[in-house]
Design an enzyme around this catalytic site. Structure first.
Site, mmCIF file in Angstrom:
data_model
loop_
_atom_site.group_PDB
_atom_site.id
_atom_site.type_symbol
_atom_site.label_atom_id
_atom_site.label_comp_id
_atom_site.label_asym_id
_atom_site.label_seq_id
_atom_site.Cartn_x
_atom_site.Cartn_y
_atom_site.Cartn_z
ATOM 1 N N HIS A 108 3.610 7.273 5.993
ATOM 2 C CA HIS A 108 2.093 8.349 5.889
ATOM 3 C C HIS A 108 1.149 7.398 6.696
ATOM 4 O O HIS A 108 0.677 6.321 5.926
ATOM 5 C CB HIS A 108 1.813 9.017 4.800
ATOM 6 C CG HIS A 108 0.670 9.627 4.677
ATOM 7 N ND1 HIS A 108 -0.044 9.762 3.414
ATOM 8 C CD2 HIS A 108 -0.262 9.895 5.684
ATOM 9 C CE1 HIS A 108 -1.137 10.527 4.004
ATOM 10 N NE2 HIS A 108 -1.198 10.767 5.083
ATOM 11 N N SER A 116 5.939 7.100 -4.055
ATOM 12 C CA SER A 116 5.104 6.519 -3.068
ATOM 13 C C SER A 116 4.897 4.908 -3.826
ATOM 14 O O SER A 116 4.264 4.912 -4.920
ATOM 15 C CB SER A 116 3.745 7.271 -3.317
ATOM 16 O OG SER A 116 2.648 6.454 -2.767
ATOM 17 N N THR A 119 1.982 7.575 -9.519
ATOM 18 C CA THR A 119 1.758 7.229 -10.856
ATOM 19 C C THR A 119 3.011 7.907 -11.673
ATOM 20 O O THR A 119 3.694 7.225 -12.569
ATOM 21 C CB THR A 119 0.565 7.678 -11.230
ATOM 22 O OG1 THR A 119 -0.467 7.196 -10.593
ATOM 23 C CG2 THR A 119 0.248 7.356 -12.682
ATOM 24 N N ASP A 177 2.262 4.639 2.020
ATOM 25 C CA ASP A 177 1.101 4.724 2.509
ATOM 26 C C ASP A 177 0.455 3.781 3.226
ATOM 27 O O ASP A 177 0.182 2.667 2.695
ATOM 28 C CB ASP A 177 0.260 5.353 1.372
ATOM 29 C CG ASP A 177 0.717 6.507 0.624
ATOM 30 O OD1 ASP A 177 0.817 7.612 1.355
ATOM 31 O OD2 ASP A 177 1.142 6.408 -0.712
ATOM 32 N N MET A 189 -2.563 6.697 7.366
ATOM 33 C CA MET A 189 -3.952 6.958 7.464
ATOM 34 C C MET A 189 -4.675 6.035 8.218
ATOM 35 O O MET A 189 -5.472 5.255 7.480
ATOM 36 C CB MET A 189 -4.208 7.032 5.776
ATOM 37 C CG MET A 189 -3.551 8.237 5.024
ATOM 38 S SD MET A 189 -3.604 8.019 3.364
ATOM 39 C CE MET A 189 -1.990 7.240 2.927
#
Length: 220
Positions: free
Chosen positions: A68, A10, A200, A37, A70
């Site tokens: 993705h 990510s 992370t 994201d 959102m």
């Protein structure tokens, strides 16, 4: 038959001052997909990037872009992300009144469609669309921010979805995003996931560590 696990780093955890470099490095380091994201500060409490950034990053990797969304509403922005280079577009059923229409829109533009389940979204949200979707993304944290801890209760959901996918006979990817580490990766793969989103855990330590970090997530 379940596929070997694939890793989708990510870029939310990448160096935003050097996103192109980081996308190129994680591609060379063994990433299977690039997870993007997109947050609007409305559907989730954070703001990230839009289609312009996706378009700018597209030349830096030949890997599929796993976007993705959102955001709410979703439908007006789907064509922009397709044009920018998204290969998979996933969205939340809560983001609009007609999720099946959103799936149809994504598929009509020649891209894979994914449905995202928040920790509080029931498995039943998938059932009406399991014949049309290509990806189910299980959020194992509440969406909006990176670096959160894995929510253990989602393991049962992952296992239930694996049974649903297998019963459907369709080639649907089961993806998990949130709190993925080498330890939780083993758990979610054992439960039935075949795609892991990790931020992370991939980007910690800087570019020289990316290949090692990705390998650690794949396991032995």
């Amino acid at each position: 038959m379940q596929q070997p696990v694939r890793i989708a780093p990510s870029i939310l955890s990448a160096d935003f001052a050097a996103l192109g470099r980081d996308v190129a490095v994680i591609t060379a380091a063994g990433a299977d997909l690039i997870h993007v994201d997109v947050m609007d500060g409305h559907f989730v409490p954070n703001i990230t990037i839009g289609p312009g950034v996706v378009k700018a990053l597209r030349p830096h990797s030949h890997k599929p872009f796993d976007v993705h969304l959102m955001i709410a509403p979703v439908d007006p922005y789907v064509p922009d992300f397709v044009e920018a280079g998204a290969d998979i577009i996933s969205f939340h059923p809560e983001a609009g009144p007609h999720p099946h229409r959103t799936v149809q829109l994504i598929k009509s533009l020649g891209r894979k469609a994914g449905l995202v389940l928040n920790p509080g979204t029931p498995v039943s949200a998938v059932e009406p669309m399991i014949g049309d979707i290509d990806v189910i993304l299980v959020m194992s944290v509440n969406p909006g921010f990176g670096g959160q801890s894995f929510i253990e209760s989602q393991l049962a959901k992952i296992a239930t979805l694996r049974r649903m996918i297998d019963a459907s006979g369709r080639a649907i990817d089961l993806e998990v995003d949130g709190g993925i580490t080498p330890e939780t990766a083993r758990q979610v793969v054992a439960a039935g996931a075949d795609m892991l989103v990790a931020g992370t855990a991939v980007f910690r330590g800087g570019p020289k560590r990316y290949a090692t970090n990705i390998a650690a997530l794949r396991g032995p």
